[in-house]
Design a protein around this motif. Sequence first.
Motif, PDB file in Angstrom:
ATOM      1  N   HIS A  38     -41.410  44.837  -0.448  1.00 27.06           N
ATOM      2  CA  HIS A  38     -40.945  44.962   1.137  1.00 27.06           C
ATOM      3  C   HIS A  38     -41.817  45.875   1.831  1.00 27.06           C
ATOM      4  CE1 HIS A  38     -38.097  45.556   4.281  1.00 27.06           C
ATOM      5  NE2 HIS A  38     -38.304  47.081   4.152  1.00 27.06           N
ATOM      6  N   HIS A  39     -42.760  45.187   2.372  1.00 27.62           N
ATOM      7  CA  HIS A  39     -43.965  45.971   3.010  1.00 27.62           C
ATOM      8  C   HIS A  39     -44.355  45.169   4.438  1.00 27.62           C
ATOM      9  CE1 HIS A  39     -47.107  42.918   1.734  1.00 27.62           C
ATOM     10  NE2 HIS A  39     -46.342  43.002   0.441  1.00 27.62           N
ATOM     11  N   VAL A  41     -43.689  46.000   7.518  1.00 24.43           N
ATOM     12  CA  VAL A  41     -42.515  46.030   8.310  1.00 24.43           C
ATOM     13  C   VAL A  41     -43.145  45.822   9.789  1.00 24.43           C
ATOM     14  CG1 VAL A  41     -40.332  46.865   9.177  1.00 24.43           C
ATOM     15  CG2 VAL A  41     -41.133  47.183   6.668  1.00 24.43           C
ATOM     16  N   SER A  48     -40.428  41.588   7.148  1.00 26.63           N
ATOM     17  CA  SER A  48     -41.162  42.393   6.257  1.00 26.63           C
ATOM     18  C   SER A  48     -41.733  41.256   5.515  1.00 26.63           C
ATOM     19  CB  SER A  48     -40.378  43.174   5.398  1.00 26.63           C
ATOM     20  OG  SER A  48     -39.537  42.864   4.705  1.00 26.63           O
ATOM     21  N   ARG A  50     -42.591  39.604   1.852  1.00 26.92           N
ATOM     22  CA  ARG A  50     -42.131  39.798   0.290  1.00 26.92           C
ATOM     23  C   ARG A  50     -42.896  38.679  -0.220  1.00 26.92           C
ATOM     24  NH1 ARG A  50     -35.514  41.277   1.103  1.00 26.92           N
ATOM     25  NH2 ARG A  50     -35.962  42.745   2.795  1.00 26.92           N
ATOM     26  N   TYR A  77     -30.957  34.800   4.784  1.00 26.33           N
ATOM     27  CA  TYR A  77     -32.138  35.195   5.298  1.00 26.33           C
ATOM     28  C   TYR A  77     -32.731  33.987   6.125  1.00 26.33           C
ATOM     29  CZ  TYR A  77     -34.308  33.209   1.519  1.00 26.33           C
ATOM     30  OH  TYR A  77     -34.683  32.250   0.445  1.00 26.33           O
TER      31      TYR A  77
END
Length: 310
Positions: A38-39, A41, A48, A50, A77
């Motif tokens: 999770h980066h 953002v 984010s 993934r 999602y």
Amino acid sequence: MTDERRGVYPFCAPCTAASEAWGAAELTGPMGGRFYGHHDVCENCGSSVRTLYNTVLWVPVSKAGRYRIIPTGGRSYVARRVIEQPQPPVVRRDPVVVAHPELDATPEYRLAEACWAESEPGQALPHYQAALAEREQVLAADDPATLRVRLRVAQGLLATANYGRAIAWFELIRPQLVAVFGPHHELTRAATEAVTGARLMVGGPRSEALLLTDIVAADIHRLTATDPQLVRDRAALGKALLACGDISDAMEALIQVMRDAVPGHPDTAVYRAALTEACEVAEARGKKRDVQLAGAARQLLSRADAPTST
């Protein structure tokens, strides 16, 4: 499907530009995929990055790519595949030189193009449908010229809020666009973006399956079993049911599609691939009845060109 930030809803423009629509089915069960990490953002849309891993018995075994994810509640999602390196459009099959250029000069096609240019999809749609019928009398369904009009019909259905039938068309022509033009061609990307948008409007696989169930029920009452519209809508229903995890119902729908499909027709190759995929899912993670249906489907697929009405 464009919001005030000029991206593909719900993603903002920068995130849209750095990714492409992803039409994967729901990833569940012991053999499937799972997102990790999770980066990066985004401050605009909240998405984010993934990493998707292929899994066996829920254990990650290999990377399947990076995706921008926006959760939509519970386990659902929306996702777009991150473009690692820009891919130039590649034509996989040399476009056929159309031997009937007069088709572009037919009244129906001219009217359709004029209405589309004036942003009147409701008026353009019936003319595109009539122009498509003319083309399919002289050109193959997967001929490059025919595919362009098929795409316009699908886009017209989407623009007029006929989401279920639009999804059915996009599910049929997207594999054909990939085979003819390649996965990164503007037409293929347009179809992928459009079907993703249609699914967002419908509300997910379960809502999509319910909508297509009603459409197929209406088709059955007024169309013959082998009518291309009924076959196309039922095939889309089968894929939606498979995405919901209703493997037996999906198998039954897709088996019926193969029985009613036209032998040797380009569309039948798409339906064969859908049934083959369903068999693989049933054999990998289905229950006893699912596996039995997969066996029956394999027998049907093993016949020469498979479809039969008996």
